[in-house]
Scaffold this motif. Sequence first.
Motif, short mmCIF file in Angstrom:
data_model
loop_
_atom_site.label_atom_id
_atom_site.label_comp_id
_atom_site.label_asym_id
_atom_site.label_seq_id
_atom_site.Cartn_x
_atom_site.Cartn_y
_atom_site.Cartn_z
N THR A 87 0.84 -1.21 0.00
CA THR A 87 0.00 0.00 0.00
C THR A 87 0.87 1.26 0.00
N LEU A 88 1.91 1.28 0.85
CA LEU A 88 2.82 2.44 0.89
C LEU A 88 3.54 2.62 -0.44
N ILE A 89 3.94 1.52 -1.06
CA ILE A 89 4.62 1.62 -2.36
C ILE A 89 3.70 2.26 -3.38
N ASN A 90 2.44 1.86 -3.39
CA ASN A 90 1.49 2.43 -4.36
C ASN A 90 1.12 3.87 -4.03
N LEU A 91 1.05 4.21 -2.74
CA LEU A 91 0.67 5.56 -2.36
C LEU A 91 1.78 6.57 -2.62
N PHE A 92 3.01 6.18 -2.36
CA PHE A 92 4.11 7.14 -2.40
C PHE A 92 5.05 6.91 -3.58
N TYR A 93 4.72 6.00 -4.46
CA TYR A 93 5.54 5.78 -5.65
C TYR A 93 5.53 7.04 -6.51
N SER A 94 6.71 7.48 -6.91
CA SER A 94 6.80 8.69 -7.74
C SER A 94 7.43 8.39 -9.09
N THR A 95 8.67 7.99 -9.09
CA THR A 95 9.36 7.66 -10.32
C THR A 95 10.13 6.36 -10.11
N SER A 96 10.47 5.71 -11.20
CA SER A 96 11.23 4.48 -11.10
C SER A 96 12.53 4.64 -11.88
N ASN A 97 13.65 4.48 -11.19
CA ASN A 97 14.96 4.61 -11.82
C ASN A 97 15.71 3.30 -11.69
N ASN A 98 16.70 3.12 -12.58
CA ASN A 98 17.56 1.95 -12.47
C ASN A 98 18.28 1.98 -11.13
N PHE A 99 18.63 0.80 -10.64
CA PHE A 99 19.46 0.73 -9.44
C PHE A 99 20.80 1.40 -9.72
N ILE A 100 21.29 2.18 -8.76
CA ILE A 100 22.52 2.94 -8.94
C ILE A 100 23.68 2.03 -9.30
N TYR A 101 23.76 0.86 -8.65
CA TYR A 101 24.91 0.00 -8.85
C TYR A 101 24.85 -0.81 -10.15
N PHE A 102 23.78 -0.64 -10.95
CA PHE A 102 23.76 -1.27 -12.26
C PHE A 102 24.87 -0.72 -13.14
N GLN A 103 25.28 0.54 -12.90
CA GLN A 103 26.29 1.16 -13.75
C GLN A 103 27.70 0.67 -13.42
#
Length: 451
Positions: free
Chosen positions: A434-450
């Motif tokens: 519920t919190l994920i759906n309420l406060f989800y804003s943007t989705s970015n790649n994980f930082i350590y993928f780079q």
Amino acid sequence: MNRNLKAQNILLLVSSYIFYAWWDWRFLSLIVISSIIDFTAGARIFNVTTQKGKKQWLLVSLIANLGLLSIFKYYNFFAESFTDLVSSFGWHPNDLTLNIILPVGISFYTFQTLSYTIDIYRGQFQPTKDIIAFFTYIAFFPQLVAGPIERASNLLPQIEKQRSFKKEWFNEGVVQLLIGLFRKIVIADSLGAYVDMVYGDVGIYNSTTILLATFLYAFQIYYDFAGYSDIAIGTAKLMGFKFNQNFNLPYFSKSITEFWRKWHMSLSYWLRDYLYISLGGNRKGIKITYRNLMLTMLLGGLWHGSSWNFIIWGGIHGLALSIEKLIKSNKKLKLPNSLDFLGYFSTFSIVLLSWIFFRAQDLGTAFMAISKIVHFDFSAPFIGNSNLVTNALIMLTIGFLFDLFLFKKQIHLESFGSQFSAVKISIISTIIITLINLFYSTSNNFIYFQF
């Protein structure tokens, strides 16, 4: 081998290869090449009777793996640095860089496969005869692209034996997976929106804004990477595998030494066991110890990325570790127990300074940010989207209070879910989703993928 186990491992291997190939199928060949080389090298190191022969096969593994890593990750960096250097003397060579991209996860699986051959060379591990199990160990998808860096001595025996459903592990896995998603999607990505805005153009913001963005970045990268580790560890547990812990509340540390025992633990222990100790560790006098600490952290910084920013980041930590060792060896320099709490503040301050170089796009941006913070102007920070920042700070507070609870109770997140029944886990899962759906804003790649 049991037919069911063999079928499980083949399914895991195929699934892992599909998972990686989904990003770019061409780079799957690099994992296969590394796997073939190290499976062969490991067997030869174990079977060759002479020390010279063992060393030769270890060199085959080192040169092949580090060679591939150097070409794809570091060639352009060193080529550009060389061009800049000779250009200052009036020589302007043709462009020496190559049009190549960095294969995702190459730093992680390179270190993972190297630990296999090095452990065999040291007599600490016997090579497997099961090529399917070994290939699965290298390519196992939960931790393939961003760790944890699992050593063969922990993961390979689990792949080679029959696995069964464990209710306790399943409960732990579900809870840790969901907490990882919450840390990444709700906290890290929300903080990242503000951090990206400020570090996208440091020159237009005042000192308090840059300081706030740096503070938020410290928690963004923690919750981003710890969140990924939680997802990887939780996913593995659902399938009957137990990874080693990768984070243990690192910002609750009274020294940089303690910080590195709690931050990205699979990497820090890898650097300690395979680089620092190989250089001589602390066995050859205090000056050599300082050298080894600095070299280890400089190379650890370079491992993160082909940039002078990462090298300086590693140098800051190497210098801090050396100073701490100096203070520890001199009783006159030690703080009295009544001031022991200052260790938390000084440690976090050093880590915060180093994160500026880690996050900044280049050296110029990093030094500009530091210059503005040093010349503090006490003006109010620029907030921008107040709702976004407010939500991010609320979620950060929830995350921090949860970490504080774990710290006070001395509970590891890896075992947190085992304390709850199925009903309680369902309630916890519902709240987190519920919190994920309420406060989800943007989705970015994980930082350590780079990396």
